[in-house]
Design a protein around this motif. Structure first.
Motif, short mmCIF file in Angstrom:
data_model
loop_
_atom_site.label_atom_id
_atom_site.label_comp_id
_atom_site.label_asym_id
_atom_site.label_seq_id
_atom_site.Cartn_x
_atom_site.Cartn_y
_atom_site.Cartn_z
N MET A 54 -7.75 5.09 46.31
CA MET A 54 -6.52 5.87 46.31
C MET A 54 -6.51 6.80 45.10
N PRO A 55 -5.94 7.99 45.25
CA PRO A 55 -5.85 8.87 44.09
C PRO A 55 -4.92 8.29 43.03
N CYS A 56 -5.28 8.46 41.77
CA CYS A 56 -4.48 7.93 40.67
C CYS A 56 -3.26 8.81 40.46
N ARG A 57 -2.10 8.19 40.36
CA ARG A 57 -0.88 8.92 40.05
C ARG A 57 -0.43 8.66 38.61
N THR A 58 -0.86 7.54 38.05
CA THR A 58 -0.50 7.19 36.69
C THR A 58 -1.72 6.65 35.97
N ASN A 59 -1.62 6.49 34.66
CA ASN A 59 -2.73 5.95 33.89
C ASN A 59 -2.43 4.57 33.32
N PHE A 60 -1.43 3.89 33.85
CA PHE A 60 -1.09 2.56 33.35
C PHE A 60 -2.21 1.58 33.65
N ALA A 61 -2.52 0.72 32.69
CA ALA A 61 -3.58 -0.28 32.87
C ALA A 61 -3.25 -1.22 34.02
N MET A 62 -1.98 -1.59 34.18
CA MET A 62 -1.62 -2.50 35.27
C MET A 62 -1.85 -1.85 36.63
N LYS A 63 -1.76 -0.54 36.73
CA LYS A 63 -2.05 0.14 37.98
C LYS A 63 -3.52 0.00 38.33
N LYS A 64 -4.37 0.20 37.33
CA LYS A 64 -5.82 0.06 37.55
C LYS A 64 -6.17 -1.39 37.89
N GLN A 65 -5.50 -2.33 37.22
CA GLN A 65 -5.72 -3.75 37.47
C GLN A 65 -5.43 -4.10 38.93
N VAL A 66 -4.30 -3.64 39.45
CA VAL A 66 -3.89 -3.94 40.81
C VAL A 66 -4.73 -3.17 41.82
N GLU A 67 -5.07 -1.94 41.50
CA GLU A 67 -5.87 -1.11 42.41
C GLU A 67 -7.21 -1.76 42.74
N GLU A 68 -7.78 -2.44 41.78
CA GLU A 68 -9.09 -3.04 41.98
C GLU A 68 -9.07 -4.25 42.90
N VAL A 69 -7.92 -4.91 43.04
CA VAL A 69 -7.89 -6.15 43.82
C VAL A 69 -7.06 -6.10 45.09
N TYR A 70 -6.01 -5.28 45.15
CA TYR A 70 -5.13 -5.26 46.32
C TYR A 70 -5.68 -4.41 47.44
N THR A 71 -5.25 -4.74 48.66
CA THR A 71 -5.54 -3.87 49.79
C THR A 71 -4.83 -2.54 49.55
N ILE A 72 -5.24 -1.53 50.26
CA ILE A 72 -4.66 -0.20 50.05
C ILE A 72 -3.16 -0.20 50.30
N SER A 73 -2.71 -0.84 51.37
CA SER A 73 -1.27 -0.81 51.68
C SER A 73 -0.45 -1.52 50.61
N LYS A 74 -0.90 -2.67 50.11
CA LYS A 74 -0.16 -3.37 49.05
C LYS A 74 -0.23 -2.59 47.74
N PHE A 75 -1.37 -1.96 47.48
CA PHE A 75 -1.49 -1.15 46.28
C PHE A 75 -0.50 0.02 46.33
N GLN A 76 -0.35 0.64 47.50
CA GLN A 76 0.58 1.75 47.62
C GLN A 76 2.02 1.30 47.34
N GLU A 77 2.37 0.10 47.82
CA GLU A 77 3.70 -0.43 47.53
C GLU A 77 3.90 -0.62 46.02
N PHE A 78 2.89 -1.19 45.37
CA PHE A 78 2.98 -1.40 43.93
C PHE A 78 3.07 -0.07 43.20
N GLN A 79 2.24 0.88 43.60
CA GLN A 79 2.22 2.19 42.93
C GLN A 79 3.58 2.88 43.06
N GLN A 80 4.24 2.72 44.21
CA GLN A 80 5.57 3.31 44.38
C GLN A 80 6.57 2.69 43.42
#
Length: 170
Positions: A54-80
């Protein structure tokens, strides 16, 4: 989940497979087809998750942490939720208690109580989004960022939405 949500979830699962005139024998056959379809969709989602970023919208470390492990749909929910934290203003109360005021300009301003036990890595929000949806809410994220927490505690990364979990059950 409320009983209404459970009923809606079951209805969505069986939609297109069964109706009120389905016999018990047909139900068993249709249930198997529904399960096969669900498993196939999960495999397709796994393949998509491993082949896409997924394209990065923020540079928060927790975003990168979640992006590496969650499915795309759950990652999108977290990113929102991470992006929506910009509508939250955090006020300290006493000790581990915080008030988070959400004002997005669209709806009425709301205040949420957040308890953050820094030593235990325990965070609870009155909105109960984590308990209901398994995603840390914008209010809790705002408190963690305000208190200089850069990574989500591991217990807030729900295993069933991890990319690698479904493969283990196959």
């Amino acid at each position: 989940m409320s009983t209404t949500q459970c009923g809606e979830s079951i209805n969505a699962f069986f939609y297109g497979y069964v109706n009120s005139k389905t016999t018990l024998k047909q139900f068993v056959e249709k249930y198997e087809k529904a399960m096969e379809s669900k498993i196939e969709k999960e495999w397709q989602e796994d393949a998509r998750c491993f082949s896409q970023r997924m394209p990065c919208r923020t540079n928060f470390a927790m975003k990168k942490q979640v992006e590496e492990v969650y499915t795309i749909s759950k990652f999108q929910e977290f990113q929102q939720q991470l992006m929506d934290k910009m509508y939250c203003e955090v006020f300290s109360c006493e000790g581990s208690e915080y008030e988070v005021v959400k004002n997005d300009g669209k709806s009425k301003e709301k205040t949420f109580q957040v308890i953050f036990e820094r030593d235990d890595g325990e965070i609870r929000c009155a909105c109960a989004m984590f308990e209901c949806r398994g995603i840390v809410c914008r209010h809790a994220i705002a408190v963690m960022i305000r208190t200089h927490i850069t990574f989500l505690p591991e217990k807030y990364i729900i295993r069933r939405w991890r990319k690698d979990v479904r493969r283990c059950y196959s």
